[in-house]
Every structure is written in structure tokens, then in C-alpha cells.
Design a protein around this motif. Structure first.
Motif, PDB file in Angstrom:
ATOM      1  N   GLN A  79      41.440  55.400  40.248  1.00 49.13           N
ATOM      2  CA  GLN A  79      42.889  55.215  40.214  1.00 49.13           C
ATOM      3  C   GLN A  79      43.392  54.439  41.433  1.00 49.13           C
ATOM      4  O   GLN A  79      44.228  53.549  41.303  1.00 49.13           O
ATOM      5  CB  GLN A  79      43.603  56.563  40.115  1.00 49.13           C
ATOM      6  N   VAL A  80      42.872  54.747  42.614  1.00 48.06           N
ATOM      7  CA  VAL A  80      43.279  54.018  43.824  1.00 48.06           C
ATOM      8  C   VAL A  80      42.902  52.546  43.698  1.00 48.06           C
ATOM      9  O   VAL A  80      43.694  51.659  44.015  1.00 48.06           O
ATOM     10  CB  VAL A  80      42.645  54.652  45.088  1.00 48.06           C
ATOM     11  N   PHE A  81      41.696  52.286  43.206  1.00 46.16           N
ATOM     12  CA  PHE A  81      41.234  50.910  43.032  1.00 46.16           C
ATOM     13  C   PHE A  81      42.135  50.157  42.052  1.00 46.16           C
ATOM     14  O   PHE A  81      42.592  49.051  42.336  1.00 46.16           O
ATOM     15  CB  PHE A  81      39.786  50.923  42.538  1.00 46.16           C
ATOM     16  N   ILE A  82      42.409  50.768  40.916  1.00 44.68           N
ATOM     17  CA  ILE A  82      43.270  50.131  39.909  1.00 44.68           C
ATOM     18  C   ILE A  82      44.665  49.886  40.488  1.00 44.68           C
ATOM     19  O   ILE A  82      45.230  48.798  40.337  1.00 44.68           O
ATOM     20  CB  ILE A  82      43.343  50.980  38.627  1.00 44.68           C
ATOM     21  N   ASP A  83      45.207  50.876  41.164  1.00 41.88           N
ATOM     22  CA  ASP A  83      46.539  50.729  41.749  1.00 41.88           C
ATOM     23  C   ASP A  83      46.576  49.587  42.759  1.00 41.88           C
ATOM     24  O   ASP A  83      47.546  48.824  42.804  1.00 41.88           O
ATOM     25  CB  ASP A  83      46.983  52.028  42.432  1.00 41.88           C
ATOM     26  N   MET A  84      45.528  49.471  43.555  1.00 41.26           N
ATOM     27  CA  MET A  84      45.500  48.416  44.566  1.00 41.26           C
ATOM     28  C   MET A  84      45.537  47.030  43.943  1.00 41.26           C
ATOM     29  O   MET A  84      46.242  46.146  44.421  1.00 41.26           O
ATOM     30  CB  MET A  84      44.244  48.545  45.429  1.00 41.26           C
ATOM     31  N   PHE A  85      44.779  46.847  42.881  1.00 43.66           N
ATOM     32  CA  PHE A  85      44.676  45.507  42.305  1.00 43.66           C
ATOM     33  C   PHE A  85      45.692  45.247  41.190  1.00 43.66           C
ATOM     34  O   PHE A  85      46.008  44.097  40.920  1.00 43.66           O
ATOM     35  CB  PHE A  85      43.237  45.241  41.847  1.00 43.66           C
ATOM     36  N   ASP A  86      46.223  46.277  40.589  1.00 45.51           N
ATOM     37  CA  ASP A  86      47.230  46.072  39.550  1.00 45.51           C
ATOM     38  C   ASP A  86      48.659  46.110  40.089  1.00 45.51           C
ATOM     39  O   ASP A  86      49.554  45.531  39.489  1.00 45.51           O
ATOM     40  CB  ASP A  86      47.095  47.125  38.451  1.00 45.51           C
ATOM     41  N   HIS A  87      48.850  46.799  41.186  1.00 44.56           N
ATOM     42  CA  HIS A  87      50.211  46.956  41.709  1.00 44.56           C
ATOM     43  C   HIS A  87      50.449  46.196  43.002  1.00 44.56           C
ATOM     44  O   HIS A  87      51.438  46.426  43.681  1.00 44.56           O
ATOM     45  CB  HIS A  87      50.535  48.444  41.900  1.00 44.56           C
ATOM     46  N   ALA A  89      48.939  45.926  46.103  1.00 40.92           N
ATOM     47  CA  ALA A  89      48.574  46.277  47.483  1.00 40.92           C
ATOM     48  C   ALA A  89      47.448  45.393  48.000  1.00 40.92           C
ATOM     49  O   ALA A  89      47.452  44.978  49.165  1.00 40.92           O
ATOM     50  CB  ALA A  89      48.173  47.745  47.569  1.00 40.92           C
ATOM     51  N   ALA A  90      46.508  45.079  47.165  1.00 40.26           N
ATOM     52  CA  ALA A  90      45.373  44.248  47.591  1.00 40.26           C
ATOM     53  C   ALA A  90      45.820  42.832  47.928  1.00 40.26           C
ATOM     54  O   ALA A  90      45.201  42.173  48.762  1.00 40.26           O
ATOM     55  CB  ALA A  90      44.303  44.220  46.506  1.00 40.26           C
ATOM     56  N   TYR A  91      46.888  42.390  47.323  1.00 45.16           N
ATOM     57  CA  TYR A  91      47.357  41.026  47.558  1.00 45.16           C
ATOM     58  C   TYR A  91      48.085  40.888  48.891  1.00 45.16           C
ATOM     59  O   TYR A  91      48.309  39.779  49.354  1.00 45.16           O
ATOM     60  CB  TYR A  91      48.213  40.550  46.397  1.00 45.16           C
ATOM     61  N   ARG A  92      48.428  42.011  49.495  1.00 47.66           N
ATOM     62  CA  ARG A  92      49.043  41.991  50.816  1.00 47.66           C
ATOM     63  C   ARG A  92      47.997  42.125  51.924  1.00 47.66           C
ATOM     64  O   ARG A  92      48.325  42.064  53.098  1.00 47.66           O
ATOM     65  CB  ARG A  92      50.084  43.102  50.926  1.00 47.66           C
ATOM     66  N   MET A  93      46.740  42.306  51.528  1.00 43.73           N
ATOM     67  CA  MET A  93      45.641  42.442  52.481  1.00 43.73           C
ATOM     68  C   MET A  93      45.105  41.058  52.841  1.00 43.73           C
ATOM     69  O   MET A  93      45.372  40.082  52.148  1.00 43.73           O
ATOM     70  CB  MET A  93      44.491  43.253  51.863  1.00 43.73           C
ATOM     71  N   ASN A  94      44.316  41.028  53.897  1.00 45.14           N
ATOM     72  CA  ASN A  94      43.563  39.831  54.219  1.00 45.14           C
ATOM     73  C   ASN A  94      42.718  39.492  52.992  1.00 45.14           C
ATOM     74  O   ASN A  94      42.073  40.376  52.428  1.00 45.14           O
ATOM     75  CB  ASN A  94      42.678  40.140  55.439  1.00 45.14           C
ATOM     76  N   PRO A  95      42.704  38.242  52.537  1.00 48.34           N
ATOM     77  CA  PRO A  95      41.978  37.894  51.310  1.00 48.34           C
ATOM     78  C   PRO A  95      40.493  38.263  51.338  1.00 48.34           C
ATOM     79  O   PRO A  95      39.939  38.706  50.337  1.00 48.34           O
ATOM     80  CB  PRO A  95      42.158  36.383  51.195  1.00 48.34           C
ATOM     81  N   PHE A  96      39.851  38.101  52.494  1.00 51.34           N
ATOM     82  CA  PHE A  96      38.432  38.444  52.577  1.00 51.34           C
ATOM     83  C   PHE A  96      38.213  39.947  52.477  1.00 51.34           C
ATOM     84  O   PHE A  96      37.252  40.410  51.865  1.00 51.34           O
ATOM     85  CB  PHE A  96      37.818  37.885  53.865  1.00 51.34           C
ATOM     86  N   ALA A  98      40.229  42.051  50.881  1.00 50.38           N
ATOM     87  CA  ALA A  98      40.498  42.406  49.485  1.00 50.38           C
ATOM     88  C   ALA A  98      39.315  42.054  48.588  1.00 50.38           C
ATOM     89  O   ALA A  98      38.917  42.843  47.732  1.00 50.38           O
ATOM     90  CB  ALA A  98      41.764  41.706  49.000  1.00 50.38           C
ATOM     91  N   LEU A  99      38.747  40.883  48.794  1.00 52.32           N
ATOM     92  CA  LEU A  99      37.593  40.458  48.005  1.00 52.32           C
ATOM     93  C   LEU A  99      36.394  41.366  48.259  1.00 52.32           C
ATOM     94  O   LEU A  99      35.698  41.778  47.327  1.00 52.32           O
ATOM     95  CB  LEU A  99      37.250  39.007  48.330  1.00 52.32           C
ATOM     96  N   SER A 100      36.158  41.687  49.507  1.00 53.56           N
ATOM     97  CA  SER A 100      35.062  42.589  49.866  1.00 53.56           C
ATOM     98  C   SER A 100      35.253  43.956  49.214  1.00 53.56           C
ATOM     99  O   SER A 100      34.314  44.541  48.668  1.00 53.56           O
ATOM    100  CB  SER A 100      34.998  42.730  51.388  1.00 53.56           C
ATOM    101  N   LEU A 101      36.466  44.463  49.287  1.00 53.23           N
ATOM    102  CA  LEU A 101      36.790  45.750  48.676  1.00 53.23           C
ATOM    103  C   LEU A 101      36.565  45.702  47.169  1.00 53.23           C
ATOM    104  O   LEU A 101      35.992  46.627  46.586  1.00 53.23           O
ATOM    105  CB  LEU A 101      38.249  46.083  48.990  1.00 53.23           C
ATOM    106  N   TYR A 102      36.990  44.619  46.549  1.00 57.01           N
ATOM    107  CA  TYR A 102      36.819  44.471  45.106  1.00 57.01           C
ATOM    108  C   TYR A 102      35.337  44.523  44.724  1.00 57.01           C
ATOM    109  O   TYR A 102      34.940  45.271  43.832  1.00 57.01           O
ATOM    110  CB  TYR A 102      37.440  43.160  44.617  1.00 57.01           C
ATOM    111  N   PHE A 103      34.518  43.736  45.397  1.00 56.41           N
ATOM    112  CA  PHE A 103      33.103  43.681  45.020  1.00 56.41           C
ATOM    113  C   PHE A 103      32.354  44.955  45.391  1.00 56.41           C
ATOM    114  O   PHE A 103      31.413  45.335  44.696  1.00 56.41           O
ATOM    115  CB  PHE A 103      32.423  42.445  45.619  1.00 56.41           C
ATOM    116  N   LYS A 104      32.778  45.625  46.441  1.00 58.75           N
ATOM    117  CA  LYS A 104      32.094  46.857  46.850  1.00 58.75           C
ATOM    118  C   LYS A 104      32.382  48.013  45.900  1.00 58.75           C
ATOM    119  O   LYS A 104      31.499  48.830  45.630  1.00 58.75           O
ATOM    120  CB  LYS A 104      32.507  47.232  48.269  1.00 58.75           C
ATOM    121  N   PHE A 105      33.608  48.085  45.380  1.00 58.48           N
ATOM    122  CA  PHE A 105      34.009  49.252  44.592  1.00 58.48           C
ATOM    123  C   PHE A 105      34.351  48.941  43.141  1.00 58.48           C
ATOM    124  O   PHE A 105      34.882  49.793  42.439  1.00 58.48           O
ATOM    125  CB  PHE A 105      35.191  49.943  45.268  1.00 58.48           C
TER     126      PHE A 105
END
Length: 107
Positions: A79-87, A89-96, A98-105
């Protein structure tokens, strides 16, 4: 103890995190470790440190796979992962980051 002191306002969240991190570094393999991982994950997520929070929860899920806490935590991770990328929050992070977080989880 740290959780109680935090709730009473006797210590800051960062002080509580420091206490629990130290305890986690020496305590392994039982229900206390599960509780410490869950608490740290929760606090990191609250403090807008999603990578650290998800890391704590991932450790819980990996090391204690046949527990109800692991099943519940895996659902929270999703749920946290989905919320970050759908709502957004991830787009307000440093792009690298956010990308690292996406591929890791992403699993």
C-alpha cells in the motif's frame, strides 16, 4: 520504553529512532526483533523516509515469513509503495532515489 517515552513527549521521534536502532543492532531472532522492525518501519514512513521504512519492513517479511506480522507488513508495504507512485509522493523525490526505490520494491 522508547515508544512510551515518545508518546508521553519525553523524547523526540529522532531520539526514539536512535534508541530502537541501537537495540535492533544487538537483538536478533525473536518477537522483539519483529516488533522493533515494525516500529522503525512505521516511524521512518512517518518521517518521510520511505526507503528506510520499506527496508525495515522488508527485513521483517524476509526474516519472519510465516508470521501474521509478516503478512500484515507485506500488505502495508504494497500500500505504501502504491500510494507513493500513484499519489505523487515519489515524483517529489530525487529522481534517482525514486527510481531506486521503484526497482528495489516493485515486487
Amino acid at each position: 520504553m522508547a515508544k512510551m517515552n515518545l508518546k508521553r513527549g519525553e523524547i523526540t521521534k529522532q531520539e526514539a529512532i536512535d534508541i530502537v536502532e541501537k537495540l535492533l543492532s544487538v537483538w536478533r531472532g525473536d518477537k522483539l526483533e519483529v516488533d522493533l522492525l515494525k516500529i522503525l518501519g512505521d516511524w521512518y514512513i512517518e518521517e518521510k523516509l520511505p526507503a528506510k521504512g520499506l527496508d525495515m519492513w522488508q527485513t521483517l517479511v524476509t526474516n519472519f515469513p510465516n508470521t501474521k506480522e509478516a503478512l500484515y507488513t507485506a500488505g502495508r508495504m504494497k500500500q505504501v509503495f502504491i500510494d507513493m507512485f500513484d499519489h505523487g509522493a515519489a515524483y517529489r523525490m530525487n529522481p534517482f532515489e525514486a527510481l531506486s526505490l521503484y526497482f528495489k520494491f516493485r515486487d
